[in-house]
Design a protein around this motif. Sequence first.
Motif, short mmCIF file in Angstrom:
data_model
loop_
_atom_site.label_atom_id
_atom_site.label_comp_id
_atom_site.label_asym_id
_atom_site.label_seq_id
_atom_site.Cartn_x
_atom_site.Cartn_y
_atom_site.Cartn_z
N GLN A 94 -46.48 -39.98 161.77
CA GLN A 94 -47.13 -38.82 161.01
C GLN A 94 -46.37 -38.51 159.69
O GLN A 94 -47.15 -38.21 158.73
N GLY A 95 -45.29 -38.79 159.40
CA GLY A 95 -44.50 -38.33 158.60
C GLY A 95 -45.07 -38.31 157.11
O GLY A 95 -44.88 -37.23 156.56
N PRO A 118 -47.11 -27.43 165.84
CA PRO A 118 -46.43 -27.80 164.83
C PRO A 118 -46.93 -29.31 164.46
O PRO A 118 -47.02 -30.17 165.38
N ASP A 119 -46.98 -29.52 163.15
CA ASP A 119 -47.00 -30.73 162.79
C ASP A 119 -48.50 -31.48 163.48
O ASP A 119 -48.19 -32.88 164.05
N PRO A 120 -49.54 -31.09 163.27
CA PRO A 120 -50.71 -31.59 164.11
C PRO A 120 -50.99 -32.97 163.32
O PRO A 120 -50.80 -33.28 162.29
N GLY A 142 -50.90 -30.42 173.45
CA GLY A 142 -51.53 -29.51 172.32
C GLY A 142 -52.80 -29.25 172.64
O GLY A 142 -53.48 -28.35 172.40
N LEU A 143 -53.72 -30.37 173.37
CA LEU A 143 -55.05 -29.81 173.67
C LEU A 143 -55.24 -29.12 174.74
O LEU A 143 -56.46 -28.83 174.91
N ALA A 144 -54.14 -28.62 175.57
CA ALA A 144 -54.26 -27.95 176.64
C ALA A 144 -53.84 -26.56 176.63
O ALA A 144 -53.06 -26.03 175.79
N ASP A 162 -42.75 -26.47 172.85
CA ASP A 162 -42.62 -26.11 171.45
C ASP A 162 -44.02 -25.59 170.94
O ASP A 162 -43.98 -24.83 169.77
N GLN A 163 -44.69 -25.99 171.63
CA GLN A 163 -46.44 -25.43 171.41
C GLN A 163 -46.53 -24.13 172.08
O GLN A 163 -47.71 -23.56 171.73
N GLY A 164 -45.89 -23.62 172.89
CA GLY A 164 -46.31 -22.28 173.34
C GLY A 164 -47.22 -22.32 174.67
O GLY A 164 -47.88 -21.36 174.74
N ARG A 165 -47.21 -23.55 175.14
CA ARG A 165 -48.15 -23.57 176.36
C ARG A 165 -47.70 -23.10 177.50
O ARG A 165 -46.17 -23.26 177.66
N ASP A 166 -48.38 -22.82 178.33
CA ASP A 166 -47.76 -22.40 179.73
C ASP A 166 -47.37 -23.67 180.59
O ASP A 166 -48.37 -24.47 180.71
N ILE A 167 -46.32 -23.52 181.55
CA ILE A 167 -45.94 -24.71 182.27
C ILE A 167 -46.31 -24.19 183.70
O ILE A 167 -45.62 -23.31 184.11
#
Lengths: 394, 512
Positions: free
Chosen positions: A20-21, A95-97, A221-223, A246-251
């Motif tokens: 991605q860089g 972050p960094d999509p 990220g998609l979920a 990191d993406q703030g998703r629920d686990i």
Amino acid sequence: MDTNDRPYLFWLVSIPWIGQGPIPKILNAFDSAKEAFEASDEELIKRSGSKQVKELIKYRKENNIFRKYEEFLRGGMKLSFLWDDDYPERLKNIPDPPIGLFYYGQLPENNKLSVAIIGARQCSPYGVKTARELGEELGRNDVNVISGMAFGIDGISQKAAIDAGGKSYGVLGCGADICYPESNSDLYEMLMDNGGIISTYPPGTPAVSRYFPPRNRIVSGLADAIVVVEARARSGTLITVDMALDQGRDIYAVPGRIGDELSAGCNGLIGHGARVYLSPSIFMSDLMEDHMADLEAGFTGPKTDFVKPAFDSGSDKRHRKYEGKKDKEPDIEERLLEIYRELTLFPQSAEEIDIHMKETGKESPGETGICLILMELCLEGYAVQISPGCFCRK
Amino acid sequence: MFSNILSATLQGITGRIINVETDMSNGLPMFNIVGSPGPEVKEAKDRIRAALKNNSITLPASRITVNLSPGDLKKDGTAFDLPMTIGLLTAMELIPTELTEGILFVGELSLDGEIRPVRGVLPIVQAAVANGIKECIVPADNANEGSIVPGITVRGAKNLKQVMDYLGSGDDQYLPSVYTDPLSIIEECRDTIPDFDQVKGQERAKRAAIISAAGFHSLLMTGPPGAGKSMIAKRIPGILPPLTLSESLELTTIYSVAGQMPKGKALITSRSFQSPHHSISRYALVGGGANPRPGIISLAHRSVLFLDELPEFGRDTIESLRQPLEDKKIQISRIKYSVDYPSDFLLVCAMNPCPCGYYPDRGRCRCTDTEIKHYLNKISGPILDRIDLCTELKNIEINEIRAGKGGISSAEMTEMVMKAREMQDKRFKGTRYRFNSDLKADDMDKVCVLGKKESELIESMYKKLQLSARSYHRILRVSRTIADLEGSENIQSKHILEAASFRPTLEYFKWG
């Protein structure tokens, strides 16, 4: 962005190993991808300030990118850029999509809930059953299932979701035109028609192990929520969990017996504060509760035609005590029931059941007797013989 | 100057009488052997010359021709040394012709005139009886195995001098005849076979062993390394019924032909346990060679053939078992002839369920589905189709090992097996079958009569367990044996259920 810019953008995303860089750096430094492409080598290096640009320079020298782009268009695969309309909103917020998403089929809708189900490739019958139940429940309720199309938990849950009438999206660590693992080719076909196959890698990228961890962040990220079904203490699945955090998703983690290696990862997650997955229905209601509002409020997607899942969120039941959806006992003779109660989702031999019954002070019909009853249970559809000597609940 | 001596050679597992004709005439001195001799037979002339010289007899400087008749039958082996020597001595008129008449000679000579053992003495002596021959002189080391044949005088000779003394004088004391009553030695010695009471736990595998022994059903054991698969297999010969005399003779013949008779033994009296290593070639397994010899499967005749680590065997090797499993014999064909070796063995196999051995214990097994599939694919479907019983062993708990309770002993198990065998003997008297495992589909309905309830059960089984026609018949065969073990004339539901729990199918491994 200008549509004429697309071949040049294609150039930027067509080298899998630089990652991605450098791409955002280049796009920041130049007005458009076209300008970057037309810039001299020195200028490109100087203005972008990235060493990996050399790969891009080499690539544009060795290939005719216009022809490459045309070939790509003819191949039937689609490409969505960060600023395109169909680019998933959820991914924009991580972050960094990824700049470009290659895909077949379609991309997950912004106005539908989606859940990632992940877990071990070599899973136990317990994992199989849990993944299948959850996949079915989500498919029935029109919640998208995101996963990696791998062996085991991934593939099982995705198949179950599609079979139940839902949609599922597979995020690959290789080019979207490559079916990996090959033996999941039936799922690959299913995903084409009932969801999509997504990859950040250009077509033709081979399945190489180092490309796999980066795709995990796309899965999470998609979920809206991640369910970890079975994972060992040191497992690739846990990488996905880190990214999801990191993406703030629920686990959510599916609890297992202590001592079961395959559940060690999940139990560890629960110890660290992950939410406990208790049953498909409880999970569904939790999910609705948490995300419905976010969906309606937070997303730029069309709010008016928001599709409300068929599921009744049942918020009044929300605070019920955990009753664990008591397993309904099958309506069978008492002598069969006695053995059925001994069965678990973990493979057991008649000998083990015999020993356990004796230890707990129950009357055992003997090993042969247990075997006969187990066979009857198999015929009735309550048990399954998973190896010559081992049985578990169906 | 001419003589004719009787001898014999082997064709398959039967003896064939050969006339050894010797002619000695004037001409250029030479020694010719004709009549399709193999290389070992041609070499005989040097052994004979030296053996005679060391017994102070010099061959005359004349033209010697030895003919082995019938001339078109290929002859090999060293058994012609002795008859050719006797033929020469007779032609030299050192032994009167009439004294050698009606005597069959076999034996290999050493350079100093000792007589060494040869292969196949038992079938040769049997062939001699069948051809009305009254006397045989065989190597002393083989005398025991020849001595069990009634209706013939068998003498064991240690060296050439003994034979010459006997023939010269006709006196019994130089070469006494030997005879052993086979019934007196058939009493089997089972001490060498380990006992099942040393196997702790594993009740289901023992049960499978009983069923297997009772109906001669082939058995496959799966399980992690060290669970006791080989231990159980080794004990199976000990629960098969004792050999009958005719079985024992069959087995002795095969051993004799293969040159595997233990020294000085008259009869093979116990069932063998053949456990070839998985690197074995197909010819070593089923028999073969330019001059065919029986392979391991024939040595396992009426006994146990144990294939440990089944998937490691070469595919060709395993495939070559298909005909013998079906026909109970192996036919080895050569351009001029073909031979049959009996091979009615009980196939017992052991394997790990996956490359690491611990599947389905996912706590330990980390083999991928592909690896497992690949591993199981090494076993060909047709061989799996010929396996009636499949059982899984698990590692037993430490307290079971220490508890010291062994459970059922071999003697008790043999008793159960014998009971089931008696039922089968009664049932199959006068038919082409011996055991339930031999049952062909067309006779199944006659032998496996099912009541209404049982028919319904097996029908639902057929549908729900997705049986094939073949596995349906297999379950019926096994349930017949289980019923026999209980002495039950009718097959009951529980017998069918138990048989089904032992059914082999690799589909187990394809869940998920």
